[in-house]
Design a protein around this motif. Sequence first.
Motif, PDB file in Angstrom:
ATOM      1  N   LEU A  35       0.818  -1.070   0.025  1.00  0.00           N
ATOM      2  CA  LEU A  35      -0.082  -0.083  -0.043  1.00  0.00           C
ATOM      3  C   LEU A  35       0.809   1.216   0.085  1.00  0.00           C
ATOM      4  O   LEU A  35       0.699   2.239  -0.515  1.00  0.00           O
ATOM      5  CB  LEU A  35      -0.950  -0.152   1.116  1.00  0.00           C
ATOM      6  CG  LEU A  35      -1.793   1.138   1.459  1.00  0.00           C
ATOM      7  CD1 LEU A  35      -2.482   1.304   0.044  1.00  0.00           C
ATOM      8  CD2 LEU A  35      -2.695   1.181   2.667  1.00  0.00           C
ATOM      9  N   ALA A  36       1.717   1.203   0.777  1.00  0.00           N
ATOM     10  CA  ALA A  36       2.656   2.458   0.936  1.00  0.00           C
ATOM     11  C   ALA A  36       3.434   2.643  -0.568  1.00  0.00           C
ATOM     12  O   ALA A  36       3.711   4.042  -1.067  1.00  0.00           O
ATOM     13  CB  ALA A  36       3.952   2.038   1.898  1.00  0.00           C
ATOM     14  N   ARG A  37       3.892   1.535  -1.239  1.00  0.00           N
ATOM     15  CA  ARG A  37       4.392   1.884  -2.521  1.00  0.00           C
ATOM     16  C   ARG A  37       3.419   2.241  -3.460  1.00  0.00           C
ATOM     17  O   ARG A  37       3.867   3.125  -4.364  1.00  0.00           O
ATOM     18  CB  ARG A  37       4.944   0.391  -2.994  1.00  0.00           C
ATOM     19  CG  ARG A  37       6.116   0.222  -2.462  1.00  0.00           C
ATOM     20  CD  ARG A  37       6.873  -0.996  -3.115  1.00  0.00           C
ATOM     21  NE  ARG A  37       8.288  -1.382  -2.289  1.00  0.00           N
ATOM     22  CZ  ARG A  37       8.701  -2.548  -1.830  1.00  0.00           C
ATOM     23  NH1 ARG A  37       7.927  -3.432  -1.974  1.00  0.00           N
ATOM     24  NH2 ARG A  37       9.958  -2.685  -0.930  1.00  0.00           N
ATOM     25  N   ALA A  38       2.258   1.919  -3.358  1.00  0.00           N
ATOM     26  CA  ALA A  38       1.016   2.227  -4.381  1.00  0.00           C
ATOM     27  C   ALA A  38       0.576   3.732  -4.054  1.00  0.00           C
ATOM     28  O   ALA A  38       0.210   4.425  -5.137  1.00  0.00           O
ATOM     29  CB  ALA A  38      -0.082   1.262  -4.174  1.00  0.00           C
ATOM     30  N   CYS A  39       1.169   4.307  -2.900  1.00  0.00           N
ATOM     31  CA  CYS A  39       0.691   5.561  -2.639  1.00  0.00           C
ATOM     32  C   CYS A  39       1.663   6.439  -2.798  1.00  0.00           C
ATOM     33  O   CYS A  39       1.844   7.830  -2.740  1.00  0.00           O
ATOM     34  CB  CYS A  39       0.279   5.799  -1.120  1.00  0.00           C
ATOM     35  SG  CYS A  39      -1.509   5.053  -0.603  1.00  0.00           S
ATOM     36  N   ALA A  40       3.032   6.151  -2.828  1.00  0.00           N
ATOM     37  CA  ALA A  40       4.230   6.915  -3.169  1.00  0.00           C
ATOM     38  C   ALA A  40       4.219   7.573  -4.488  1.00  0.00           C
ATOM     39  O   ALA A  40       3.618   7.178  -5.272  1.00  0.00           O
ATOM     40  CB  ALA A  40       5.437   6.135  -3.111  1.00  0.00           C
ATOM     41  N   PHE A  41       4.715   8.855  -4.311  1.00  0.00           N
ATOM     42  CA  PHE A  41       4.923   9.741  -5.458  1.00  0.00           C
ATOM     43  C   PHE A  41       6.245  10.635  -5.356  1.00  0.00           C
ATOM     44  O   PHE A  41       6.489  10.794  -4.340  1.00  0.00           O
ATOM     45  CB  PHE A  41       3.575  10.669  -5.900  1.00  0.00           C
ATOM     46  CG  PHE A  41       3.295  11.647  -4.952  1.00  0.00           C
ATOM     47  CD1 PHE A  41       3.675  12.816  -4.797  1.00  0.00           C
ATOM     48  CD2 PHE A  41       2.385  11.305  -3.903  1.00  0.00           C
ATOM     49  CE1 PHE A  41       3.500  13.764  -3.859  1.00  0.00           C
ATOM     50  CE2 PHE A  41       2.080  11.960  -2.798  1.00  0.00           C
ATOM     51  CZ  PHE A  41       2.491  13.273  -2.852  1.00  0.00           C
ATOM     52  N   ASP A  42       6.739  11.113  -6.446  1.00  0.00           N
ATOM     53  CA  ASP A  42       8.030  11.963  -6.308  1.00  0.00           C
ATOM     54  C   ASP A  42       7.494  13.466  -6.419  1.00  0.00           C
ATOM     55  O   ASP A  42       6.568  13.836  -7.138  1.00  0.00           O
ATOM     56  CB  ASP A  42       8.674  11.820  -7.380  1.00  0.00           C
ATOM     57  CG  ASP A  42       9.836  12.524  -7.643  1.00  0.00           C
ATOM     58  OD1 ASP A  42      10.135  13.407  -6.649  1.00  0.00           O
ATOM     59  OD2 ASP A  42      10.741  12.205  -8.492  1.00  0.00           O
ATOM     60  N   PHE A  43       7.676  14.135  -5.302  1.00  0.00           N
ATOM     61  CA  PHE A  43       7.378  15.535  -5.045  1.00  0.00           C
ATOM     62  C   PHE A  43       7.984  16.404  -6.036  1.00  0.00           C
ATOM     63  O   PHE A  43       7.341  17.389  -6.428  1.00  0.00           O
ATOM     64  CB  PHE A  43       7.764  15.973  -3.653  1.00  0.00           C
ATOM     65  CG  PHE A  43       7.175  15.722  -2.688  1.00  0.00           C
ATOM     66  CD1 PHE A  43       5.766  16.273  -2.389  1.00  0.00           C
ATOM     67  CD2 PHE A  43       7.132  14.772  -1.630  1.00  0.00           C
ATOM     68  CE1 PHE A  43       4.971  16.074  -1.168  1.00  0.00           C
ATOM     69  CE2 PHE A  43       6.403  14.238  -0.661  1.00  0.00           C
ATOM     70  CZ  PHE A  43       5.356  14.921  -0.402  1.00  0.00           C
ATOM     71  N   ARG A  44       8.974  15.974  -6.775  1.00  0.00           N
ATOM     72  CA  ARG A  44       9.702  16.830  -7.685  1.00  0.00           C
ATOM     73  C   ARG A  44       8.764  16.924  -8.987  1.00  0.00           C
ATOM     74  O   ARG A  44       8.991  17.741  -9.885  1.00  0.00           O
ATOM     75  CB  ARG A  44      11.166  16.314  -8.022  1.00  0.00           C
ATOM     76  CG  ARG A  44      11.986  16.574  -6.870  1.00  0.00           C
ATOM     77  CD  ARG A  44      13.402  15.740  -7.225  1.00  0.00           C
ATOM     78  NE  ARG A  44      12.995  14.418  -7.260  1.00  0.00           N
ATOM     79  CZ  ARG A  44      14.029  13.549  -7.119  1.00  0.00           C
ATOM     80  NH1 ARG A  44      15.103  13.916  -6.959  1.00  0.00           N
ATOM     81  NH2 ARG A  44      13.606  12.075  -7.262  1.00  0.00           N
ATOM     82  N   THR A  45       8.066  15.763  -9.280  1.00  0.00           N
ATOM     83  CA  THR A  45       7.184  16.017 -10.463  1.00  0.00           C
ATOM     84  C   THR A  45       5.826  16.710 -10.375  1.00  0.00           C
ATOM     85  O   THR A  45       5.073  16.892 -11.383  1.00  0.00           O
ATOM     86  CB  THR A  45       6.840  14.502 -10.664  1.00  0.00           C
ATOM     87  OG1 THR A  45       5.882  13.938  -9.739  1.00  0.00           O
ATOM     88  CG2 THR A  45       8.101  13.536 -10.903  1.00  0.00           C
ATOM     89  N   LEU A  46       5.523  17.199  -8.933  1.00  0.00           N
ATOM     90  CA  LEU A  46       4.397  18.172  -8.814  1.00  0.00           C
ATOM     91  C   LEU A  46       4.623  19.308  -9.439  1.00  0.00           C
ATOM     92  O   LEU A  46       5.851  19.996  -9.456  1.00  0.00           O
ATOM     93  CB  LEU A  46       4.122  18.335  -7.581  1.00  0.00           C
ATOM     94  CG  LEU A  46       3.705  17.068  -6.717  1.00  0.00           C
ATOM     95  CD1 LEU A  46       3.490  17.280  -5.229  1.00  0.00           C
ATOM     96  CD2 LEU A  46       2.507  16.412  -7.187  1.00  0.00           C
ATOM     97  N   ASN A  47       3.576  19.846 -10.007  1.00  0.00           N
ATOM     98  CA  ASN A  47       3.658  21.207 -10.806  1.00  0.00           C
ATOM     99  C   ASN A  47       2.521  21.765 -10.419  1.00  0.00           C
ATOM    100  O   ASN A  47       1.417  22.087 -11.115  1.00  0.00           O
ATOM    101  CB  ASN A  47       3.626  20.974 -12.394  1.00  0.00           C
ATOM    102  CG  ASN A  47       3.898  22.274 -13.028  1.00  0.00           C
ATOM    103  OD1 ASN A  47       4.334  23.388 -12.278  1.00  0.00           O
ATOM    104  ND2 ASN A  47       3.713  22.416 -14.206  1.00  0.00           N
TER     105      ASN A  47
END
Length: 138
Positions: free
Chosen positions: A121-133
């Motif tokens: 679940l943690a992996r499924a929820c993870a995202f890279d903050f650097r890709t946020l715009n």
Amino acid sequence: MPPSKAGAERELRALADRYGPENVFVELTDHQMPGDDDRNDLVADLAARTGLTIVASTAAHHASPAQARLAQALAALRQNRSLGEAEAYLAAAGTAHLRYPAEMTRRLAPWPGVQQNTVDLARACAFDFRTLNPEMPG
């Protein structure tokens, strides 16, 4: 089945119907407090009865045991109360802290698969903050 267990099962089924069973997880929490194992057994049984996935957390409020008093003081401040006034609303022990994987493995042994479910679940929820715009106003 006791009314509280029946009510909990009804609510879990309602959540699964509304959001889909793949989007509803049932959480086990262990703070080394009396009743934790019994409650987690009950929760795991409810998850099995409803076909939902169990995950685990420490419901952490601080990083280490050494920070327990600071966490309680901050919780009292957030409530705009003194420590004495907030005491009834604070954790009885400073056990709501982060834990190492080996400790979680030992604690979660009675519920096979829960630790891996949590990692998945943690992996499924993870995202890279650097890709946020974010499109924030000026």
